[in-house]
Design an enzyme around this catalytic site. Structure first.
Site, PDB file in Angstrom:
ATOM      1  CD1 TRP A  48     -13.773  -5.303  -8.722  1.00  0.00           C
ATOM      2  CD2 TRP A  48     -12.954  -4.216 -10.707  1.00  0.00           C
ATOM      3  NE1 TRP A  48     -12.628  -6.210  -9.303  1.00  0.00           N
ATOM      4  CE2 TRP A  48     -12.249  -6.126 -11.049  1.00  0.00           C
ATOM      5  CE3 TRP A  48     -12.972  -4.136 -12.264  1.00  0.00           C
ATOM      6  CZ2 TRP A  48     -11.881  -6.492 -12.092  1.00  0.00           C
ATOM      7  CZ3 TRP A  48     -12.078  -4.498 -12.894  1.00  0.00           C
ATOM      8  CH2 TRP A  48     -11.580  -6.047 -13.305  1.00  0.00           C
ATOM      9  CG  LEU A  56       9.867 -16.864  -3.993  1.00  0.00           C
ATOM     10  CD1 LEU A  56       9.733 -16.453  -2.210  1.00  0.00           C
ATOM     11  CD2 LEU A  56      10.548 -15.222  -4.642  1.00  0.00           C
ATOM     12  NE  ARG A 115      -4.627   6.603  -6.724  1.00  0.00           N
ATOM     13  CZ  ARG A 115      -4.461   6.442  -5.282  1.00  0.00           C
ATOM     14  NH1 ARG A 115      -4.193   7.904  -4.788  1.00  0.00           N
ATOM     15  NH2 ARG A 115      -4.762   5.573  -5.187  1.00  0.00           N
ATOM     16  CG  ASP A 151      -2.094   1.141   0.322  1.00  0.00           C
ATOM     17  OD1 ASP A 151      -2.212   0.996  -0.089  1.00  0.00           O
ATOM     18  OD2 ASP A 151      -2.968   1.603   2.602  1.00  0.00           O
ATOM     19  CB  SER A 209      -8.708  -5.384  -2.691  1.00  0.00           C
ATOM     20  OG  SER A 209      -9.659  -4.132  -2.947  1.00  0.00           O
ATOM     21  CB  SER A 210     -13.041  -7.583  -4.076  1.00  0.00           C
ATOM     22  OG  SER A 210     -12.512  -9.007  -3.621  1.00  0.00           O
ATOM     23  CG  ASN A 251       1.983   1.911  -4.860  1.00  0.00           C
ATOM     24  OD1 ASN A 251       2.840   1.776  -4.715  1.00  0.00           O
ATOM     25  ND2 ASN A 251       1.271   1.059  -5.819  1.00  0.00           N
ATOM     26  N   GLY A 252      -0.925   4.886  -4.840  1.00  0.00           N
ATOM     27  CA  GLY A 252      -0.825   6.846  -4.773  1.00  0.00           C
ATOM     28  C   GLY A 252      -0.475   7.639  -3.945  1.00  0.00           C
ATOM     29  NE  ARG A 253      -1.032   6.685   1.299  1.00  0.00           N
ATOM     30  CZ  ARG A 253      -1.134   6.198   2.408  1.00  0.00           C
ATOM     31  NH1 ARG A 253      -0.897   6.407   3.511  1.00  0.00           N
ATOM     32  NH2 ARG A 253      -1.508   4.538   2.096  1.00  0.00           N
ATOM     33  CG  HIS A 260      -0.268   1.685  -9.438  1.00  0.00           C
ATOM     34  ND1 HIS A 260      -0.844   1.712  -7.936  1.00  0.00           N
ATOM     35  CD2 HIS A 260      -1.422   2.568  -9.359  1.00  0.00           C
ATOM     36  CE1 HIS A 260      -1.687   2.324  -6.945  1.00  0.00           C
ATOM     37  NE2 HIS A 260      -2.513   2.988  -8.507  1.00  0.00           N
ATOM     38  CD  GLU A 303       3.566 -13.185  15.320  1.00  0.00           C
ATOM     39  OE1 GLU A 303       3.567 -12.276  16.102  1.00  0.00           O
ATOM     40  OE2 GLU A 303       3.250 -13.886  15.632  1.00  0.00           O
TER      41      GLU A 303
HETATM   42  C1  IPE Z   1      -5.189  -2.764  -0.117  1.00  0.00           C
HETATM   43  O1  IPE Z   1      -4.816  -1.145  -0.172  1.00  0.00           O
HETATM   44  C2  IPE Z   1      -5.035  -3.551  -1.582  1.00  0.00           C
HETATM   45  C3  IPE Z   1      -3.935  -3.842  -2.023  1.00  0.00           C
HETATM   46  C4  IPE Z   1      -3.016  -3.194  -1.704  1.00  0.00           C
HETATM   47  C5  IPE Z   1      -4.110  -4.574  -3.775  1.00  0.00           C
HETATM   48  P1  IPE Z   1      -6.411  -0.263  -0.303  1.00  0.00           P
HETATM   49  O2  IPE Z   1      -5.195   0.919  -0.912  1.00  0.00           O
HETATM   50  O3  IPE Z   1      -7.109  -0.265  -1.596  1.00  0.00           O
HETATM   51  O4  IPE Z   1      -7.098  -0.424   0.937  1.00  0.00           O
HETATM   52  P2  IPE Z   1      -7.341   0.464   1.920  1.00  0.00           P
HETATM   53  O5  IPE Z   1      -9.162   0.726   0.881  1.00  0.00           O
HETATM   54  O6  IPE Z   1      -7.002   1.777   2.316  1.00  0.00           O
HETATM   55  O7  IPE Z   1      -8.107   0.014   3.040  1.00  0.00           O
HETATM   56  C1  IPE Z   2      -1.135  -0.210  -3.230  1.00  0.00           C
HETATM   57  O1  IPE Z   2      -1.499   1.652  -3.611  1.00  0.00           O
HETATM   58  C2  IPE Z   2      -1.564  -0.717  -4.706  1.00  0.00           C
HETATM   59  C3  IPE Z   2      -2.825  -0.561  -4.801  1.00  0.00           C
HETATM   60  C4  IPE Z   2      -4.533  -0.580  -3.846  1.00  0.00           C
HETATM   61  C5  IPE Z   2      -3.135  -0.950  -6.437  1.00  0.00           C
HETATM   62  P1  IPE Z   2      -2.729   2.118  -3.731  1.00  0.00           P
HETATM   63  O2  IPE Z   2      -2.617   3.002  -4.984  1.00  0.00           O
HETATM   64  O3  IPE Z   2      -4.043   2.067  -1.987  1.00  0.00           O
HETATM   65  O4  IPE Z   2      -1.599   3.831  -2.782  1.00  0.00           O
HETATM   66  P2  IPE Z   2      -2.304   4.900  -1.523  1.00  0.00           P
HETATM   67  O5  IPE Z   2      -3.249   4.634  -0.176  1.00  0.00           O
HETATM   68  O6  IPE Z   2      -3.524   5.864  -2.061  1.00  0.00           O
HETATM   69  O7  IPE Z   2      -0.902   5.578  -1.376  1.00  0.00           O
HETATM   70 MG    MG Z   3      -4.023   2.773  -0.520  1.00  0.00          MG
END
Ligand code: IPE
Ligand code: IPE
Ligand code: MG
Length: 239
Positions: free
Chosen positions: A62, A124, A26, A13, A58-59, A15-17, A30, A193
């Protein structure tokens, strides 16, 4: 002696930020995340980790803006075709985990090709959770058993779950600072853990992964027992 986790699972988690902080779209985050993942896969192999499972889509993802969703689909297809030859040479076996039915023909073909190309590898095992949700996984397992008319027990459900080919994760890492599971391995993480890192996924480097592994080595896994009960077993093992 350090205890290296046999199976590490990661919620990649942040990537967007990472991208937004740099005034980039964004999807640029990724893309950078793929670089981080490439290094992570290699490092896991080097450290003796046998299974790596990552949450890539994730589901619920979308629900993101359509251009981000299509960007992620495209990135998966591109990254697979670019990375598979290297992963194959490094002994990595790719396994896709998730609901394939909603994915495009192109993405599905890429996944099948990646699995077939690396099927003989044993260094692996790399599970990519894409269009995956923990609730989906439990529901699909139950549906499969019901269809076959089999009784639903802990053992039968476990065997019908999409990660039944590997032991449960020993260590679940989430980067990006959030302390939640976001519908990742709900069933399989029962005794994992948990390790939360404030680093955004593109910044999660070798030192950060080593720190997570070192932190894991300091944990006492009791699986419901008492600390005292664990001592004789440890002493016996060492003798
Ligand atoms: C969880 O991250 C899903 C993935 C890393 C693929 P999200 O960014 O979608 O989760 P939330 O929305 O913050 O809970
Ligand atoms: C996780 O990074 C990757 C995916 C959910 C595909 P995010 O895209 O959720 O990044 P943030 O949480 O917005 O920074
Ligand atoms: Mg995220």
């Amino acid at each position: 002696m350090t205890t290296v986790p046999h199976h590490i699972a990661i919620v990649m988690d942040g990537n967007g930020r990472w991208a937004t902080k740099r005034f980039l779209p964004r999807v640029a985050g990724h893309k950078k995340g793929v670089d981080s993942l490439r290094a992570c896969v290699r490092q896991c192999g080097e450290r003796g980790v046998k299974v790596l499972t990552v949450f890539a889509f994730s589901s619920e993802n979308w629900s993101r803006p359509p251009e981000e969703v299509s960007g992620l689909m495209e990135l998966l297809a591109v990254a697979l075709s670019r990375e598979v030859p290297h992963l194959k040479a490094e002994g990595v076996r790719i396994h896709f985990v998730g609901d394939r039915s909603a994915l495009s023909e192109k993405v599905r073909a890429g996944l099948l090709q990646a699995e077939a190309a690396t099927a003989g590898n044993t260094h692996l095992l790399f599970n990519i959770c894409f269009n995956y949700g923990g609730r989906w996984d439990i529901a699909q397992a139950a549906a499969r058993l019901a269809e076959r008319g089999e009784p639903i027990t802990e053992r039968s459900l476990d065997a019908a779950m999409s990660l039944s080919h590997v032991p449960d994760p020993d260590l679940v890492i989430r980067t990006g600072g959030e302390q939640r599971i976001s519908n990742f391995l709900l069933w399989q993480a029962a005794y994992s853990e948990l390790y939360f890192s404030d680093k955004l996924w593109p910044d999660f480097d070798a030192a950060a992964l080593d720190e997570a592994i070192a932190d894991f080595a300091r944990r006492e896994r009791r699986f419901g027992r008492t600390s005292e009960q664990l001592q004789p077993a440890t002493a016996k093992k060492a003798a």
